[in-house]
Design an enzyme around this catalytic site. Structure first.
Site, short mmCIF file in Angstrom:
data_model
loop_
_atom_site.label_atom_id
_atom_site.label_comp_id
_atom_site.label_asym_id
_atom_site.label_seq_id
_atom_site.Cartn_x
_atom_site.Cartn_y
_atom_site.Cartn_z
N GLU A 158 32.91 19.46 -69.51
CA GLU A 158 34.34 19.55 -69.23
C GLU A 158 34.63 19.46 -67.73
O GLU A 158 35.65 18.90 -67.33
CB GLU A 158 34.90 20.84 -69.81
CG GLU A 158 34.91 20.80 -71.34
CD GLU A 158 35.46 22.06 -71.97
OE1 GLU A 158 36.52 21.98 -72.61
OE2 GLU A 158 34.83 23.13 -71.83
N GLU A 161 30.33 23.33 -78.63
CA GLU A 161 30.98 24.64 -78.73
C GLU A 161 31.19 25.12 -80.16
O GLU A 161 31.04 26.33 -80.45
CB GLU A 161 32.32 24.63 -77.99
CG GLU A 161 32.21 24.75 -76.47
CD GLU A 161 32.07 23.42 -75.77
OE1 GLU A 161 32.27 23.38 -74.54
OE2 GLU A 161 31.74 22.41 -76.44
#
Length: 260
Positions: free
Chosen positions: A122, A142
């Protein structure tokens, strides 16, 4: 030696913590530096990123992000992440830092080697330009840990590679290698590990040769929402049309053309 590199020779380095910073006149190199945990992004790293962003907001320069020890960042620090609760999620600890990185006035170049996973991916998505080594492994696992990629992947990855590809990667949690990342446009170049940082500097050199105000304006309009166009483009262009640097550069261009 390139023109941009010549203007950036003066440098200084600081930090022995989670972020090593090399400052030059026209750029900053920030290296994630927790190699014992594959540069996992912890609170100290986030705090250091905020301090760096404050500096680059005040004195805009191109930023090169890299990782120590053959790894960009293996993700958020899971030991810290496990202890966070609902209020921590709503604070957007990583998300707000990465929004700030993405919003820096001058371009951000991510030089990716080895793992760029979870929060590391990210942070890479927040860069304007991403280059990598063939050893890159990038993705967002995730959901396998019972959470979502909430620090920018859900919207930035879609903007970079398209909605269908982003959905497949985020919903499966699949990690991809360098060749696939290049194929889908997640990274724009691949380089051997020993050439990665020089390649990032070469990109910075090209940026530096351009007009600084025009570069900042270009990034600003690229980050503007769709419904702001074309007004935002025309407003920025109006300012640049009146600039002495525009007149100087165009005059030099025409003079060179006449000499040919």
């Amino acid at each position: 030696m390139g023109e941009g590199r010549e203007t950036s020779l003066r440098s200084s380095s600081t930090g022995d913590g989670p972020l090593l910073i090399e400052r030059r006149d026209d750029r900053v190199v920030a290296t994630l530096n927790r190699p014992d945990v594959r540069n996992a992004i912890d609170q100290a790293t986030i705090d250091a990123l905020h301090l760096l962003c404050a500096e680059l907001e005040a004195i805009p320069r191109t930023l090169i992000l890299a990782g120590a020890g053959g790894v960009f960042a293996s993700g958020a620090d899971i030991a810290q992440l496990r202890e966070r609760r609902a209020d921590d999620a709503r604070r957007g600890i990583n998300a707000k830092a990465f929004i700030r990185v993405a919003g820096l006035p001058m371009p951000v170049i991510a030089a990716l080697d080895g793992y760029a996973l979870g929060g590391g991916a990210e942070l890479a998505y927040a860069a304007d330009i991403r280059i990598a080594t063939p050893a890159l492994k990038i993705g967002n696992p995730e959901t396998g840990l019972g959470i979502i990629a909430a620090a920018g992947a859900s919207w930035r990855l879609r903007e970079i590679v398209g909605e269908a590809r982003a959905a497949e990667l985020l919903l499966t949690g699949r990690t991809i290698g360098a060749a696939e990342a290049l194929e889908i446009g997640l990274v724009s170049e691949l380089h051997p590990a020993d050439e990665l940082l020089p390649a990032a500097h070469a990109i910075a050199d090209r940026i530096v040769r351009n007009d600084r105000a025009a570069t900042i304006a270009t990034k600003r309009v690229m980050r503007a929402p769709r419904d702001a166009h074309p007004t935002v483009d025309l407003d920025e262009q109006a300012v640049l049309f009146e600039s002495p640097e525009k007149m100087r550069r165009m005059t030099e261009f025409l003079e060179r053309k006449q000499k040919k």
